[in-house]
Design a protein around this motif. Structure first.
Motif, PDB file in Angstrom:
ATOM      1  N   SER A   1       0.858  -1.188   0.000  1.00  0.00           N
ATOM      2  CA  SER A   1       0.000   0.000   0.000  1.00  0.00           C
ATOM      3  C   SER A   1       0.889   1.231   0.000  1.00  0.00           C
ATOM      4  N   VAL A   2       0.306   2.322  -0.437  1.00  0.00           N
ATOM      5  CA  VAL A   2       1.083   3.560  -0.592  1.00  0.00           C
ATOM      6  C   VAL A   2       0.517   4.589   0.371  1.00  0.00           C
ATOM      7  N   PRO A   3       1.239   4.856   1.469  1.00  0.00           N
ATOM      8  CA  PRO A   3       0.697   5.787   2.462  1.00  0.00           C
ATOM      9  C   PRO A   3       0.455   7.163   1.867  1.00  0.00           C
TER      10      PRO A   3
ATOM     11  N   LEU B   1       7.024   2.856  -5.271  1.00  0.00           N
ATOM     12  CA  LEU B   1       7.085   4.263  -4.886  1.00  0.00           C
ATOM     13  C   LEU B   1       7.907   4.374  -3.602  1.00  0.00           C
ATOM     14  N   ARG B   2       8.694   5.445  -3.539  1.00  0.00           N
ATOM     15  CA  ARG B   2       9.562   5.620  -2.369  1.00  0.00           C
ATOM     16  C   ARG B   2       8.701   5.742  -1.109  1.00  0.00           C
ATOM     17  N   GLY B   3       9.015   4.965  -0.087  1.00  0.00           N
ATOM     18  CA  GLY B   3       8.251   5.018   1.160  1.00  0.00           C
ATOM     19  C   GLY B   3       7.005   4.157   1.162  1.00  0.00           C
ATOM     20  N   GLN B   4       6.842   3.312   0.138  1.00  0.00           N
ATOM     21  CA  GLN B   4       5.687   2.407   0.095  1.00  0.00           C
ATOM     22  C   GLN B   4       5.736   1.437   1.279  1.00  0.00           C
TER      23      GLN B   4
ATOM     24  N   ILE C   1      -7.161   4.206  -1.066  1.00  0.00           N
ATOM     25  CA  ILE C   1      -5.708   4.000  -1.009  1.00  0.00           C
ATOM     26  C   ILE C   1      -5.229   3.096  -2.148  1.00  0.00           C
ATOM     27  N   TRP C   2      -4.071   3.450  -2.692  1.00  0.00           N
ATOM     28  CA  TRP C   2      -3.453   2.616  -3.728  1.00  0.00           C
ATOM     29  C   TRP C   2      -2.848   1.390  -3.043  1.00  0.00           C
ATOM     30  N   HIS C   3      -3.176   0.217  -3.543  1.00  0.00           N
ATOM     31  CA  HIS C   3      -2.685  -1.005  -2.904  1.00  0.00           C
ATOM     32  C   HIS C   3      -2.699  -2.155  -3.907  1.00  0.00           C
ATOM     33  N   GLY C   4      -2.141  -3.284  -3.512  1.00  0.00           N
ATOM     34  CA  GLY C   4      -2.189  -4.481  -4.349  1.00  0.00           C
ATOM     35  C   GLY C   4      -1.554  -5.650  -3.613  1.00  0.00           C
ATOM     36  N   GLY C   5      -2.008  -6.833  -3.918  1.00  0.00           N
ATOM     37  CA  GLY C   5      -1.408  -8.032  -3.322  1.00  0.00           C
ATOM     38  C   GLY C   5      -0.078  -8.299  -4.007  1.00  0.00           C
TER      39      GLY C   5
ATOM     40  N   TYR D   1       4.668  14.475   5.493  1.00  0.00           N
ATOM     41  CA  TYR D   1       5.017  14.359   4.071  1.00  0.00           C
ATOM     42  C   TYR D   1       5.513  12.937   3.829  1.00  0.00           C
ATOM     43  N   PHE D   2       5.126  12.348   2.736  1.00  0.00           N
ATOM     44  CA  PHE D   2       5.612  11.012   2.412  1.00  0.00           C
ATOM     45  C   PHE D   2       6.700  11.096   1.351  1.00  0.00           C
TER      46      PHE D   2
END
Lengths: 102, 283
Positions: B136-138, B156-159, B176-180, B223-224
């Motif tokens: 997931s991408v915070p 993505l950096r910090g995922q 939220i952007w996510h995936g298995g 900030y992420f």
């Protein structure tokens, strides 16, 4: 001409494209890498979603220094009126390629 | 439900900033031990929008799961009393499964500004990096993208590549952007999810004793590492707008992002007679 014809040199060596997509923190090519994707036309590797926490380069410029050739950069588009505060896709997308022997 | 089980304002602010809230090992070991067998048998589906209270039979495994005090407190804090169950599903990523899911947001693009659904994700086993825990991408939940149109983004950096102890529950904002991730281990990985729809306005549903704790603004100012320099500022703007909606307090704006760009004074102090370009008196 066949649409599926492979790239071949006169010596019969097959050449394939490797693609690197870098997402940068600003529209400047020497800005920090914030996201990345890779696609390997040789089939030797199978990069995929969520396979690394470490970017391959710190900046877009670092990719050039390592021999990647930039072939596309995202346009700078003004926001649609009324949607100035909307966030959506990553804005600063740069496509690079390397041609390699399979 | 005792208010001690509700989320705090700092925890809610964390959810608003990150789009997720995790509760490590919140489900007791004896339930986790039963879970694989229960999930293998399947959880009977219900029609979209079934009230939570009518979805799972009394005494059933999932009824116990959602009634654990910490879990029930989080559900109440996020979507309020009497939510409906949008749908639920058992996800199994097989051992050495060859593919990862594309990065996506569930359902379709959702532009609600003052309401959101949450997805409960329950992991009955310890999840290791090799098992391909959910990616997931915070901080991606407020981006307006449709389903898997983000599929081009691999990393993505910090995922967050989820690893967690058995019995962990994660709540995700619907956007939220996510995936298995690809399961490169020899162990089948189980996850059970429930999507909840609120039935009330999501205003101050949590324990607000700490509403003005400085840590709230700190959470909301996160900030992420994957944020672009400029767009990252818009994320803070949108986050402040969401917090204003959730608290009913439109004065909350610690970094002045919203106030500055909505300031349109109307009072005129320059007299027309002092304007050198004004028409002179007609002769």
């Amino acid at each position: 001409m066949s649409l599926t014809a492979p790239l071949e040199t006169q010596q019969g060596v097959q050449i394939r494209q490797q693609v690197l997509v870098l997402y940068l923190a600003s529209s400047a090519l020497d800005a920090r890498v914030i996201g990345w994707s890779t696609y390997d036309g040789t089939g030797a590797t199978t990069p995929t979603t969520g396979d690394s926490d470490v970017p391959p380069y710190e900046t877009g410029l670092d990719a050039l220094k390592d021999g990647w050739r930039l072939f596309q950069a995202a346009q700078l588009l003004p926001p649609q009126p009324g949607h100035e505060y909307d966030t959506s896709f990553l804005k600063h997308e740069f496509f690079f390629e390397k041609l390699v022997q399979r | 439900m005792h208010r001690k089980h509700l989320l705090t304002s700092v925890q809610m602010a964390h959810f608003v900033a990150n789009g997720s809230f995790r509760m490590d090992a919140v489900v007791p070991a004896e339930m986790n031990a039963q879970a694989i067998e229960v999930l293998d048998q399947g959880i009977p589906a219900v029609p979209y929008g079934t009230p939570l209270a009518q979805t799972f039979p009394d005494g059933s495994f999932v009824q116990k799961l959602v009634q654990l005090p910490e879990v029930a407190g989080a559900i109440h804090s996020l979507v309020g009393p009497d939510p409906t169950v949008d749908h639920h599903a058992v996800h199994i990523r097989k051992a050495n499964e060859g593919e990862a899911q594309n990065l996506h947001a569930d359902a379709i693009i959702d532009v609600r500004e003052d309401a959101f659904d949450v997805q409960l994700m329950y992991y009955p086993q310890e999840v290791t990096l090799e098992m391909g825990g959910t990616l997931s991408v915070p901080g991606s939940h407020l981006r307006r993208t449709n389903e898997s149109d983000t599929g081009r983004y691999q990393n993505l950096r910090g995922q967050t590549r989820l690893t967690c102890p058995a019995g962990t529950v994660v709540f995700l904002h619907h956007g939220i952007w996510h995936g298995g991730r690809r399961n490169d281990s020899g162990i089948d990985r189980y996850m059970f999810k429930i999507r909840f729809n609120p039935t009330v306005r999501q205003v101050r549903l949590w324990n607000t004793d700490d509403l003005y704790d400085p840590a709230v603004a700190e959470e909301l100012g996160t900030y992420f590492p994957w944020y672009e320099n400029a767009t990252g500022r818009l994320e803070l703007y949108n986050r402040v707008k969401l917090w204003q909606a959730l608290t009913g307090d439109d004065t909350f704006d610690p970094e002045y992002w919203v106030t500055r760009v909505t300031n349109q004074p109307r009072r005129v102090v320059a007299q027309r007679s002092l304007n050198p370009h004004a028409a002179k008196e007609m002769a």
